[in-house]
Design a protein around this motif. Structure first.
Motif, PDB file in Angstrom:
ATOM      1  N   CYS A 216       0.707  -1.293   0.083  1.00 41.08           N
ATOM      2  CA  CYS A 216       0.094   0.056  -0.054  1.00 41.08           C
ATOM      3  C   CYS A 216       1.050   1.275  -0.052  1.00 41.08           C
TER       4      CYS A 216
ATOM      5  N   HIS B 147       0.919   4.080  -3.026  1.00 39.61           N
ATOM      6  CA  HIS B 147       0.497   5.487  -2.526  1.00 39.61           C
ATOM      7  C   HIS B 147       1.719   6.363  -3.207  1.00 39.61           C
TER       8      HIS B 147
ATOM      9  N   VAL C 203      -4.549  10.954  -3.207  1.00 42.04           N
ATOM     10  CA  VAL C 203      -4.284   9.670  -3.235  1.00 42.04           C
ATOM     11  C   VAL C 203      -4.683   8.912  -1.937  1.00 42.04           C
TER      12      VAL C 203
ATOM     13  N   SER D  71      -8.078   6.571  -1.765  1.00 43.82           N
ATOM     14  CA  SER D  71      -7.740   5.250  -2.700  1.00 43.82           C
ATOM     15  C   SER D  71      -6.950   4.376  -2.101  1.00 43.82           C
ATOM     16  N   THR D  72      -5.967   4.949  -1.275  1.00 39.91           N
ATOM     17  CA  THR D  72      -5.007   3.879  -0.562  1.00 39.91           C
ATOM     18  C   THR D  72      -5.686   3.187   0.453  1.00 39.91           C
TER      19      THR D  72
ATOM     20  N   ALA E  84      -8.876   2.603   0.826  1.00 42.25           N
ATOM     21  CA  ALA E  84      -9.968   1.626   0.185  1.00 42.25           C
ATOM     22  C   ALA E  84      -9.001   0.367  -0.493  1.00 42.25           C
ATOM     23  N   PHE E  85      -7.905   0.579  -1.159  1.00 38.26           N
ATOM     24  CA  PHE E  85      -6.866  -0.236  -1.916  1.00 38.26           C
ATOM     25  C   PHE E  85      -6.696  -1.221  -0.656  1.00 38.26           C
TER      26      PHE E  85
ATOM     27  N   TRP F  17      -9.234  -3.636  -0.206  1.00 38.61           N
ATOM     28  CA  TRP F  17      -9.467  -4.681  -1.388  1.00 38.61           C
ATOM     29  C   TRP F  17      -8.424  -5.615  -1.460  1.00 38.61           C
TER      30      TRP F  17
ATOM     31  N   THR G  34     -14.714   8.858 -15.687  1.00 38.00           N
ATOM     32  CA  THR G  34     -15.108   8.778 -14.214  1.00 38.00           C
ATOM     33  C   THR G  34     -16.465   9.429 -14.109  1.00 38.00           C
TER      34      THR G  34
END
Length: 166
Positions: free
Chosen positions: A27, A31, A44, A47-48, A50-51, A54, A161
């Motif tokens: 992660c 990032h 960023v 999304s980091t 959420a990643f 995931w 998007t």
């Protein structure tokens, strides 16, 4: 099976597969990869976060795999890979899957020393071992020349998007 450790040729690194214990490092690399492409921490970080959620089950079940380059026991570069479901396509007419390379990152103080190239070579060998005919990745402007030297071609992919309405 993904090799446990392999010595690199010219980079002098040792390569090891990623494990579930590498969640935070992967992660962080992702990032920093997005920041190196011009995005801010504020853009960023969501999304980091959420990643990370995931990624955890995919590391656990092996559907996300990859390698790190280590120098003096320190991970200085990494690469992730997945096999993704995709309908047969003129680029891979007999296969309903693609190899997807993501999260290629090299620490700034190690760039230009062949670590990303060596990781890409390992990924291509793994793709061959898995009989994958077609691989894709999304390249930053910084990395595009390296990928082209390795034989990768630009594609016509586009994106949009859309707003999310809860």
């Amino acid at each position: 099976m993904i090799s446990e450790q392999t010595s690199a040729d010219r980079s002098g690194a040792i390569f090891r597969p990623v494990t579930a214990a590498d969640l935070d490092l992967i992660c962080r690399h992702r990032h920093e990869m997005f920041k190196a492409s011009g995005r801010t921490d504020a853009i960023v970080q969501p999304s980091t976060d959420a990643f990370k959620e995931w990624l955890k089950p995919r590391l656990d079940d092996g559907s996300y795999f990859g390698w790190f380059a280590l120098v003096d026991g320190i991970e200085v570069a990494g690469l992730g890979m997945m096999v993704i479901d995709w309908p047969p396509h003129p680029s891979h007419p007999l296969q309903a899957r693609r190899g997807y390379i993501l999260n290629v990152f090299v620490e700034p103080f190690c760039r230009g020393q062949g670590f990303a190239r060596a990781l890409m070579e390992i990924a291509v060998e793994e793709a061959k071992r898995r009989s994958l005919q077609y691989l894709i990745l999304h390249a930053t402007a910084m990395a595009t020349p390296m990928y082209e030297k390795l034989g990768w071609n630009r594609t016509s992919e586009m994106s949009i998007t859309l707003p999310v309405h809860p």
